[in-house]
Design a protein around this motif. Structure first.
Motif, PDB file in Angstrom:
ATOM      1  N   ASP A 191       8.391  -4.907 -78.399  1.00 57.46           N
ATOM      2  CA  ASP A 191       7.822  -6.054 -77.289  1.00 57.46           C
ATOM      3  C   ASP A 191       7.665  -5.477 -76.215  1.00 57.46           C
ATOM      4  O   ASP A 191       6.807  -5.533 -75.281  1.00 57.46           O
ATOM      5  CB  ASP A 191       8.656  -7.288 -77.317  1.00 57.46           C
ATOM      6  N   GLU A 192       8.769  -4.469 -75.752  1.00 56.83           N
ATOM      7  CA  GLU A 192       8.706  -3.969 -74.379  1.00 56.83           C
ATOM      8  C   GLU A 192       7.966  -2.915 -74.401  1.00 56.83           C
ATOM      9  O   GLU A 192       7.237  -2.645 -73.451  1.00 56.83           O
ATOM     10  CB  GLU A 192      10.198  -3.235 -74.059  1.00 56.83           C
ATOM     11  N   ALA A 193       7.558  -2.050 -75.658  1.00 58.99           N
ATOM     12  CA  ALA A 193       6.557  -1.065 -75.647  1.00 58.99           C
ATOM     13  C   ALA A 193       5.344  -1.573 -75.670  1.00 58.99           C
ATOM     14  O   ALA A 193       4.405  -1.275 -74.781  1.00 58.99           O
ATOM     15  CB  ALA A 193       6.465  -0.462 -77.202  1.00 58.99           C
ATOM     16  N   ARG A 194       5.141  -2.852 -76.099  1.00 57.48           N
ATOM     17  CA  ARG A 194       3.684  -3.529 -75.794  1.00 57.48           C
ATOM     18  C   ARG A 194       3.391  -3.951 -74.485  1.00 57.48           C
ATOM     19  O   ARG A 194       2.412  -3.747 -73.955  1.00 57.48           O
ATOM     20  CB  ARG A 194       3.463  -4.677 -76.660  1.00 57.48           C
ATOM     21  N   GLU A 195       4.289  -4.393 -73.816  1.00 55.14           N
ATOM     22  CA  GLU A 195       4.314  -4.716 -72.596  1.00 55.14           C
ATOM     23  C   GLU A 195       3.829  -3.647 -71.675  1.00 55.14           C
ATOM     24  O   GLU A 195       2.928  -3.712 -70.714  1.00 55.14           O
ATOM     25  CB  GLU A 195       5.662  -5.488 -71.590  1.00 55.14           C
ATOM     26  N   VAL A 196       4.648  -2.479 -71.785  1.00 56.23           N
ATOM     27  CA  VAL A 196       4.257  -1.220 -70.949  1.00 56.23           C
ATOM     28  C   VAL A 196       2.933  -0.728 -71.376  1.00 56.23           C
ATOM     29  O   VAL A 196       2.028  -0.435 -70.445  1.00 56.23           O
ATOM     30  CB  VAL A 196       5.378  -0.073 -71.262  1.00 56.23           C
ATOM     31  N   ALA A 197       2.300  -0.766 -72.522  1.00 57.70           N
ATOM     32  CA  ALA A 197       1.221  -0.226 -73.034  1.00 57.70           C
ATOM     33  C   ALA A 197       0.108  -1.216 -72.336  1.00 57.70           C
ATOM     34  O   ALA A 197      -0.993  -0.912 -71.912  1.00 57.70           O
ATOM     35  CB  ALA A 197       1.065  -0.509 -74.535  1.00 57.70           C
ATOM     36  N   LYS A 198       0.376  -2.660 -72.265  1.00 53.07           N
ATOM     37  CA  LYS A 198      -0.562  -3.484 -71.722  1.00 53.07           C
ATOM     38  C   LYS A 198      -0.805  -3.186 -69.898  1.00 53.07           C
ATOM     39  O   LYS A 198      -2.002  -3.230 -69.483  1.00 53.07           O
ATOM     40  CB  LYS A 198      -0.074  -5.196 -71.552  1.00 53.07           C
TER      41      LYS A 198
END
Length: 221
Positions: A191-198
């Motif tokens: 979830d945190e990886a997705r947030e940074v990717a966004k």
């Protein structure tokens, strides 16, 4: 052209400092700065005569002021340029031993370990510096140097807080942000990886395809 101009400037500075060293023969400072200038000339030209002069004046500066750390640092840098890593590290160690409570000298020793490919000692010195109250994670340059040391061990748990701090200090650096996203993913914190990717997509829309490919590599929820 830039290199030629640099060498001309260095030559003029060398002549001026040579006069100062001659006029102040017992003062270590002009000898120190002259050695540093010849070191810079050697780096730019690879002229062995410049190297010989750099070594001469830096050793002279150390003889005149054996308790001044700069002479050992500068001479250590020259030894690294000669690929004499053991001698270089010994000089940085000598500088650190002269004043153990001067933590900047301990920091330079950690970087010397890194340049000699002794990553274990570099890491141990960084951790020791933390305990001694030296906050190498408070400025971008030193933090990036530390990250390059910890990357050697592929320890995502140790790297995570470093990348988090690096993003705070360098919010516009896409590569650091992507390293943070990758580290989150490696730790199964998707979830945190997705947030940074966004965030990366918003900052750099042309990277959207690569970011989407990265996100698709995560396990399906």
């Amino acid at each position: 052209v830039e290199k030629e101009n640099l060498l001309k400037v260095l030559t003029l500075a060398e002549k001026e400092m040579e006069r100062s060293a001659k006029e102040n023969s017992l003062d270590f400072r002009p000898h120190l700065f002259l050695g540093k200038l010849y070191s810079a000339s050697y780096q730019a030209s690879q002229d062995p005569e410049k190297l010989k002069l750099s070594l001469y004046y830096l050793n002279k500066a150390i003889t005149l002021s054996p308790n001044n750390q700069q002479g050992y640092w500068y001479l250590g840098e020259v030894k690294f340029s000669e690929n004499k890593t053991e001698e270089a590290v010994a000089l940085f160690q000598k500088a650190a031993d002269l004043e153990p409570d001067f933590l900047k000298a301990q920091w330079y020793l950690a970087i010397a370990y890194k340049f000699s490919n002794n990553y274990q000692m570099a890491k141990e010195k960084l951790l020791e510096l933390n305990e001694m109250g030296y906050n190498w994670d408070s400025n971008s340059y030193e933090l990036n140097q530390a990250i390059s040391i910890f990357q050697y061990f592929n320890d995502d748990t140790a790297l995570l807080p470093l990348y988090q701090k690096a993003v705070q200090l360098q919010p516009d650096d896409i590569q650091i942000r992507f390293a943070l996203a990758t580290t989150y993913a490696n730790l199964n914190r998707f979830d945190e990886a997705r947030e940074v990717a966004k965030q990366i997509k918003e900052m750099k829309p042309e990277a959207a395809a690569d970011v989407d490919k990265f996100i698709k590599s995560f396990p399906q929820q």
